[in-house]
Motif scaffolding. Structure first.
Motif, PDB file in Angstrom:
ATOM      1  N   GLU A   1      -3.105  10.970  12.018  1.00 17.90           N
ATOM      2  CA  GLU A   1      -2.533  10.162  13.098  1.00 17.90           C
ATOM      3  C   GLU A   1      -1.138   9.675  12.735  1.00 17.90           C
ATOM      4  OE1 GLU A   1      -1.006   6.504  13.933  1.00 17.90           O
ATOM      5  OE2 GLU A   1      -2.707   6.317  12.577  1.00 17.90           O
ATOM      6  N   THR A   2      -0.969   9.257  11.474  1.00 21.02           N
ATOM      7  CA  THR A   2       0.344   8.783  11.026  1.00 21.02           C
ATOM      8  C   THR A   2       1.377   9.896  11.103  1.00 21.02           C
ATOM      9  OG1 THR A   2      -0.707   7.224   9.498  1.00 21.02           O
ATOM     10  CG2 THR A   2       1.606   7.753   9.117  1.00 21.02           C
ATOM     11  N   LEU A   3       1.011  11.065  10.628  1.00 20.14           N
ATOM     12  CA  LEU A   3       1.932  12.204  10.654  1.00 20.14           C
ATOM     13  C   LEU A   3       2.319  12.556  12.083  1.00 20.14           C
ATOM     14  CD1 LEU A   3       0.311  14.474   7.912  1.00 20.14           C
ATOM     15  CD2 LEU A   3       2.368  13.074   7.698  1.00 20.14           C
TER      16      LEU A   3
ATOM     17  N   HIS B   1       5.246   1.335  10.944  1.00 22.74           N
ATOM     18  CA  HIS B   1       4.297   1.792   9.942  1.00 22.74           C
ATOM     19  C   HIS B   1       4.415   0.989   8.654  1.00 22.74           C
ATOM     20  CE1 HIS B   1       1.654   4.508   7.843  1.00 22.74           C
ATOM     21  NE2 HIS B   1       2.566   4.756   6.918  1.00 22.74           N
ATOM     22  N   SER B   2       3.337   0.943   7.912  1.00 26.84           N
ATOM     23  CA  SER B   2       3.348   0.400   6.551  1.00 26.84           C
ATOM     24  C   SER B   2       2.365   1.210   5.727  1.00 26.84           C
ATOM     25  CB  SER B   2       2.957  -1.085   6.527  1.00 26.84           C
ATOM     26  OG  SER B   2       1.632  -1.270   6.984  1.00 26.84           O
ATOM     27  N   PHE B   3       2.643   1.348   4.450  1.00 28.83           N
ATOM     28  CA  PHE B   3       1.749   2.148   3.610  1.00 28.83           C
ATOM     29  C   PHE B   3       0.465   1.398   3.289  1.00 28.83           C
ATOM     30  CE2 PHE B   3       0.172   4.204  -0.234  1.00 28.83           C
ATOM     31  CZ  PHE B   3       0.272   5.544   0.124  1.00 28.83           C
ATOM     32  N   ARG B   4       0.573   0.068   3.199  1.00 24.86           N
ATOM     33  CA  ARG B   4      -0.601  -0.748   2.901  1.00 24.86           C
ATOM     34  C   ARG B   4      -0.848  -1.731   4.029  1.00 24.86           C
ATOM     35  NH1 ARG B   4      -0.308  -4.209  -1.020  1.00 24.86           N
ATOM     36  NH2 ARG B   4      -2.411  -3.954  -1.823  1.00 24.86           N
TER      37      ARG B   4
ATOM     38  N   ASP C   1       6.716  -6.914  -2.817  1.00 15.93           N
ATOM     39  CA  ASP C   1       5.566  -6.921  -3.707  1.00 15.93           C
ATOM     40  C   ASP C   1       5.507  -5.555  -4.388  1.00 15.93           C
ATOM     41  OD1 ASP C   1       2.804  -6.449  -4.596  1.00 15.93           O
ATOM     42  OD2 ASP C   1       2.301  -8.301  -3.550  1.00 15.93           O
ATOM     43  N   ARG C   2       5.362  -5.529  -5.691  1.00 14.66           N
ATOM     44  CA  ARG C   2       5.377  -4.264  -6.428  1.00 14.66           C
ATOM     45  C   ARG C   2       4.311  -3.283  -5.945  1.00 14.66           C
ATOM     46  NH1 ARG C   2      10.260  -3.557  -8.542  1.00 14.66           N
ATOM     47  NH2 ARG C   2      11.022  -5.548  -9.353  1.00 14.66           N
ATOM     48  N   GLN C   3       3.209  -3.820  -5.406  1.00 17.86           N
ATOM     49  CA  GLN C   3       2.152  -2.928  -4.916  1.00 17.86           C
ATOM     50  C   GLN C   3       2.616  -2.148  -3.691  1.00 17.86           C
ATOM     51  OE1 GLN C   3      -1.977  -4.307  -4.811  1.00 17.86           O
ATOM     52  NE2 GLN C   3      -1.312  -6.210  -5.739  1.00 17.86           N
ATOM     53  N   ASP C   4       3.564  -2.704  -2.952  1.00 22.87           N
ATOM     54  CA  ASP C   4       4.065  -2.032  -1.752  1.00 22.87           C
ATOM     55  C   ASP C   4       5.129  -0.984  -2.068  1.00 22.87           C
ATOM     56  OD1 ASP C   4       2.428  -3.713  -0.360  1.00 22.87           O
ATOM     57  OD2 ASP C   4       3.955  -4.434   1.013  1.00 22.87           O
ATOM     58  N   TYR C   5       5.830  -1.167  -3.172  1.00 24.54           N
ATOM     59  CA  TYR C   5       7.028  -0.361  -3.423  1.00 24.54           C
ATOM     60  C   TYR C   5       6.740   1.133  -3.542  1.00 24.54           C
ATOM     61  CZ  TYR C   5       9.609  -4.715  -4.236  1.00 24.54           C
ATOM     62  OH  TYR C   5      10.201  -5.939  -4.091  1.00 24.54           O
ATOM     63  N   GLN C   6       5.737   1.509  -4.343  1.00 29.52           N
ATOM     64  CA  GLN C   6       5.455   2.915  -4.559  1.00 29.52           C
ATOM     65  C   GLN C   6       4.962   3.591  -3.282  1.00 29.52           C
ATOM     66  OE1 GLN C   6       2.720   3.731  -7.750  1.00 29.52           O
ATOM     67  NE2 GLN C   6       3.252   5.888  -7.848  1.00 29.52           N
ATOM     68  N   GLY C   7       4.069   2.930  -2.578  1.00 27.41           N
ATOM     69  CA  GLY C   7       3.548   3.489  -1.331  1.00 27.41           C
ATOM     70  C   GLY C   7       4.635   3.659  -0.285  1.00 27.41           C
ATOM     71  N   THR C   8       5.552   2.699  -0.222  1.00 27.31           N
ATOM     72  CA  THR C   8       6.658   2.799   0.726  1.00 27.31           C
ATOM     73  C   THR C   8       7.538   3.996   0.401  1.00 27.31           C
ATOM     74  OG1 THR C   8       6.658   0.405   1.124  1.00 27.31           O
ATOM     75  CG2 THR C   8       8.679   1.604   1.658  1.00 27.31           C
TER      76      THR C   8
ATOM     77  N   HIS D   1      -1.792   3.205  11.924  1.00 23.00           N
ATOM     78  CA  HIS D   1      -2.741   2.845  10.869  1.00 23.00           C
ATOM     79  C   HIS D   1      -2.024   2.924   9.525  1.00 23.00           C
ATOM     80  CE1 HIS D   1      -6.582   2.340   8.903  1.00 23.00           C
ATOM     81  NE2 HIS D   1      -6.329   3.393   8.136  1.00 23.00           N
ATOM     82  N   PRO D   2      -2.250   1.962   8.622  1.00 23.51           N
ATOM     83  CA  PRO D   2      -1.583   2.013   7.316  1.00 23.51           C
ATOM     84  C   PRO D   2      -1.927   3.283   6.535  1.00 23.51           C
ATOM     85  CG  PRO D   2      -2.579  -0.141   7.686  1.00 23.51           C
ATOM     86  CD  PRO D   2      -3.085   0.758   8.777  1.00 23.51           C
ATOM     87  N   GLY D   3      -1.022   3.681   5.656  1.00 21.02           N
ATOM     88  CA  GLY D   3      -1.265   4.862   4.834  1.00 21.02           C
ATOM     89  C   GLY D   3      -0.799   6.135   5.520  1.00 21.02           C
ATOM     90  N   ILE D   4      -1.126   7.250   4.925  1.00 18.86           N
ATOM     91  CA  ILE D   4      -0.738   8.551   5.470  1.00 18.86           C
ATOM     92  C   ILE D   4      -1.991   9.327   5.846  1.00 18.86           C
ATOM     93  CG2 ILE D   4       0.461  10.716   5.014  1.00 18.86           C
ATOM     94  CD1 ILE D   4       2.330   8.338   5.083  1.00 18.86           C
TER      95      ILE D   4
END
Length: 256
Positions: A147-149, A8-11, A165-172, A141-144
């Motif tokens: 299906e992810t849950l 999985h990845s958040f973005r 990448d700072r954009q990934d950090y918070q979502g992760t 699929h990226p995000g929450i």
């Protein structure tokens, strides 16, 4: 008993499908029966890495979800498609892939109507039993979302991929927190697309401290990956490359 591994990845744009395909190949190369399900229904593509051409796909995950076929009918043995330069699959190792549809109408229907997550869960359990899989990898699929849950809940191992990448950090952080609340038995971080000039040791320590989660591997940006252009499995084309050796280390963490 089969083990479920969700990747999985958040973005988007983290290289999740590429990492999933290579981990699956390494695990299968050790003699295991491996299944892969592309549940990234809105932007599917892992089938390209395994050379599964659109005209040869009769059924997809979408067809199973709409009750047009059994889950087995949507699974393709892609082992013969692998361009193996050495006897990697000398024993009983094999890879079965369930692709998602790349047809615009099918994607639009999913976006418009959604699907029965319980049927997906039933299909995954049925697939593991019927194909006698040792491991089932879910390319999420990226995000929450629902299906992810579902994928996280049924997982024995969750691999979370992020870029430095700072954009990934918070979502992760959100994805890791959700996984902890759902009590995933084992969680691993994989840092992808790291510049070779970075201090990987310091980066690993930073990530492990930030998320309090084991970093299974750090994969560098490399020119060979761009040249390959998703036309093959990287660890088979470049078995001695640092990237491939790091993927092998990640696969070892997954199966240990």
């Amino acid at each position: 008993m089969s083990k479920v591994v969700s990747v999985h990845s958040f973005r988007g744009g983290t290289g999740k499908s590429n990492v999933t395909a290579n981990i699956a190949t390494i695990i299968a190369g050790s003699g295991r029966r491996v299944g892969i399900v592309d549940t990234d229904i809105q932007s599917p593509g892992i089938h390209v890495l395994f050379g599964l051409e659109e005209e040869k796909i009769n059924y997809t995950l979408n067809d199973y979800l709409w009750r047009r076929c059994t889950v087995e009918q949507a699974a393709y043995d892609v082992t013969p498609n692998l361009k193996v330069k050495q006897p990697l699959f000398g024993r009983k190792g094999s890879i079965y892939l369930i692709p998602s549809s790349i047809k615009t109408g099918e994607i639009s229907r999913i976006l418009r109507e959604g699907y029965d997550a319980r049927r997906l869960n039933d299909g995954l359990q049925d697939l593991m039993r019927r194909l006698k899989l040792d491991y089932l990898l879910i390319d999420t699929h990226p995000g929450i979302n629902e299906e992810t849950l579902l994928s996280i809940i049924i997982s024995n191992v969750l691999v979370v991929i992020l870029r430095p990448d700072r954009q990934d950090y918070q979502g992760t952080a959100v994805a890791v927190d959700v996984a902890r609340k759902l009590e995933v038995p084992k969680m691993l971080l994989v840092v992808n697309k790291a510049l070779p000039a970075l201090d990987f040791g310091a980066l690993r320590q930073e990530m492990q401290k930030t998320y309090n989660t084991k970093v299974a591997g750090i994969l560098p940006v490399c020119e060979e990956m761009f040249h390959l252009g998703s036309s093959d499995i990287f660890c088979l084309r470049y078995p001695d490359h640092f990237w491939s050796k790091e993927i092998k280390a990640i696969a070892k963490h997954v199966v240990s």
